[in-house]
Design an enzyme around this catalytic site. Structure first.
Site, short mmCIF file in Angstrom:
data_model
loop_
_atom_site.label_atom_id
_atom_site.label_comp_id
_atom_site.label_asym_id
_atom_site.label_seq_id
_atom_site.Cartn_x
_atom_site.Cartn_y
_atom_site.Cartn_z
N ASN A 34 3.73 2.80 0.63
CA ASN A 34 4.09 2.62 2.44
C ASN A 34 5.11 2.07 2.30
OD1 ASN A 34 3.41 2.00 4.52
ND2 ASN A 34 2.35 0.36 3.98
N LYS B 261 6.01 1.37 5.72
CA LYS B 261 6.27 0.41 6.86
C LYS B 261 7.28 1.54 8.04
CE LYS B 261 4.00 -3.01 3.71
NZ LYS B 261 3.99 -4.19 3.65
N HIS C 224 -4.59 -0.94 8.19
CA HIS C 224 -3.51 -1.37 7.07
C HIS C 224 -3.48 -2.97 8.03
CE1 HIS C 224 0.13 -3.26 5.48
NE2 HIS C 224 -0.05 -2.29 4.81
N GLU D 277 -1.49 -5.29 8.21
CA GLU D 277 -0.08 -5.68 9.59
C GLU D 277 -0.93 -5.16 11.23
OE1 GLU D 277 3.07 -4.32 7.05
OE2 GLU D 277 2.50 -5.79 5.70
N GLU E 108 -6.35 -4.07 -0.22
CA GLU E 108 -5.18 -4.77 -0.25
C GLU E 108 -5.62 -6.58 0.09
OE1 GLU E 108 -1.88 -2.43 -0.08
OE2 GLU E 108 -2.77 -2.78 2.64
N GLY F 212 2.74 -8.34 0.19
CA GLY F 212 4.15 -8.87 0.68
C GLY F 212 4.63 -10.14 -0.02
N SER G 112 1.24 -6.75 -3.70
CA SER G 112 3.21 -6.77 -4.59
C SER G 112 2.20 -6.01 -5.83
CB SER G 112 2.72 -8.33 -4.36
OG SER G 112 3.39 -9.01 -3.31
#
Ligand code: PEP
Length: 248
Positions: free
Chosen positions: A10, A12, A95, A97, A165, A171, A211
């Site tokens: 991904n 992003k 996702h 985010e 996730e 991250g 991560s």
């Protein structure tokens, strides 16, 4: 039937035509013997150039989102038809985010997922709990809601890829332990069994994301219920090939 491992990146909001093309050119020879499915989900504007860059290789190009409408007044959004125009096969949905910064919720995740399926795109549906939710012992309730609402109306669940996730691991460099990831993904599969039947649930690929990197991928991939990874930061560098080749 054994589930084929799947490593998806991904990007992003990273990369340009030049840097993305170079990375894919460098990755191509490194992943040519991959035993798993490989995909890079890239910003929409880079899709045409990255499809061209990845041509003839194991790397499939995916998208980071899609809208549920076929077309219309939805400024800034991308339709399934637009993705299919370029041969896109995978699309990330929901996702964390998107949920955190752009108001995505289980209902919009559901509409996007059903639209992807209707258009023969494989949705990579992201679910996961925040640190507060985990600390408060709410992980299973959160995941249950995300699955029940997000996958409502899905007829053929094996066409979906789930990415577990944990938000606290994305991250942050704080990866879930192999045991934590396995235990939670096992719970997700059990939940899918209740919703869709054991046989169907056993055919769904469930990825871990958060991560994941060249150092920790082997341990995670060795877990019986983990079928792959959704990789953020490490998909922006050659380390991605090491994850794809996790067996070596
Ligand atoms: C992600 O963006 O889905 C992700 C898992 O990011 P990272 O690997 O950087 O934690």
């Amino acid at each position: 039937m054994a589930r084929k491992p799947f490593i998806a990146g991904n990007w992003k909001m990273n990369m340009t035509v030049a840097s993305g093309t170079k990375l894919i050119a460098d990755l191509k020879p490194l992943v040519k013997e991959a035993k798993c499915d490989v995909c890079l989900c890239v910003p929409a504007i880079l899709i045409p150039a990255m499809v061209k860059a990845a041509k003839g290789s194991k790397i499939k190009i995916g998208a980071e989102n899609l809208h549920w409408a076929a077309s219309g007044a939805y400024t800034g959004e991308i339709s399934a038809e637009m993705l299919k125009d370029y041969g896109v096969k995978y699309v990330i949905i929901g996702h964390s985010e998107r949920r955190q910064y752009f108001g995505e919720n289980n209902d919009t995740v559901n509409m996007r997922t059903l639209t992807a399926l209707k258009n023969e795109l494989t949705p990579i549906v992201c679910i996961g709990e925040t640190l507060t939710e985990r600390t408060n012992g709410e992980t299973e309730n959160v995941l249950t809601r995300q699955l029940e609402f997000g996958l409502h109306g899905v007829e053929d669940v094996k066409q979906i890829v789930i990415a577990y996730e944990p938000v606290w691991a994305i991250g942050t460099g704080q990866t879930a332990t192999d045991e934590q990831a396995q235990e939670t993904i096992k719970f997700i599969r059990k939940k899918l069994s209740k919703m869709f039947g054991v046989k169907e649930a056993n055919r769904v690929r469930i990825l871990y994301g958060g991560s994941m990197n060249a150092g920790n991928c082997k341990g995670l991939m060795a877990q019986p219920d983990i079928d792959g990874g959704l990789i953020g930061g490490a998909s922006l560098k050659l380390d991605f090939a090491k994850i794809v080749n996790y067996e070596k």
